[in-house]
Design an enzyme around this catalytic site. Structure first.
Site: not given
Ligand code: KIV
Length: 275
Positions: A49, A88, A118, A120, A186
């Site tokens: 994202d 994401d 993915k 968070e 991160e």
């Molecule tokens: O959104 C993104 O690019 C990420 C990476 C930095 C892991 O979550």
């Protein structure tokens, strides 16, 4: 097996099996040409994202929508053959609870071809992760600095220092127990990243974490020097495409103003007689 030698894209179980073995290589991508460029070199490619900040000029990732993720996800999928596609879940698409997360994760996968999502969050997302995994959706988690929580974290600070370390360890354990196949760490101190990597059975993917993580990820525009709004300490620039690109554009503008472009080789002659 290295990405170059592989003929087909790995699956989440193949990434899981790389734990403690070959370092896992990953980058973000948002477009087909960029995906093609990295396909032979990465184990997985993330449609992050971060697209909102990197390509759309947004001030944070909070304004990224499902439609944006689907458009960029489908574009990246068209550029990949050997690398696994992870996408994401954008802010607001999964936090309400497992059912909302399933509905949106399924849409992202259906409309882009991504094989995993993915999201968070640590302990508080464990129930949602378990719900998705039980219903066929492989999940990569993301803890430490979680940019979608920037307003409660109070900035892009290192996470897990001092008394926060225990919570991050608990988050990592909860994610692994819930069935995630990997976790992004991160902006976490290197010793804590190493401790998490040693303790949990799933691969850790570092970004601003430690060379001891099971894999690494960077935002591709950062490492190519294309995103120049700011440079986090953890980014190594492998090219300067931003400054090179601007110099090329300045040279083009000068050529046009001097009428030296287009030259003869860029123009077309009249049709030769009799042809
Ligand atoms: O959104 C993104 O690019 C990420 C990476 C930095 C892991 O979550």
């Amino acid at each position: 097996m290295s990405a170059t030698a592989r003929k087909t894209a790995p699956l989440p179980d193949d990434i899981l099996a790389m734990k403690g073995d070959t370092p896992i290589v990953s980058l973000t991508a948002y477009t087909t040409p960029m995906a093609r460029m990295m396909d032979a070199h990465c184990d997985f490619v993330l449609v992050g994202d971060s697209v909102g900040m990197v390509l759309h000029g947004l001030p944070s990732t909070l304004g990224v929508t499902m439609d944006m993720m689907i458009m960029h996800g489908a574009a990246v999928a068209r550029g990949l053959e050997k690398s696994m596609l992870v996408i994401d879940m954008p802010f607001g698409s999964y936090e309400e609870g497992p059912a909302q997360a399933f509905r949106n994760a399924a849409q992202l996968m259906r409309e882009t071809g991504a094989v995993a999502v993915k999201l968070e969050g640590g302990e508080h997302m464990a129930e949602t992760i378990a719900f998705l995994v039980a219903r066929g959706i492989p999940v990569m988690a993301h803890i430490g600095l979680t940019p979608q929580s920037i307003n409660t974290l109070g900035g892009y600070k290192v996470q897990g220092r001092d008394d926060q370390a225990e919570q991050l360890l608990a988050d990592a354990r909860a994610i692994a127990d819930a069935g995630a196949f990997s976790v992004v760490l991160e902006k976490v101190p290197a010793t804590l990243a190493d401790q998490i990597t040693a303790e949990i059975p799933i691969p850790t993917i570092g970004i601003g974490a430690s060379a001891g993580c099971d894999g690494q990820i960077l935002v591709v525009d950062d490492m190519l020097g294309l995103f120049t709004a700011f440079k986090p300490k953890f980014v190594k620039r492998y090219a300067q495409l931003g400054t090179d690109g601007e110099a090329a554009i300045a040279a083009y503008a000068a050529d046009v103003r001097a009428r030296s472009f287009p030259a003869e080789e860029h123009t077309f002659a009249d049709k030769a007689p009799g042809k």
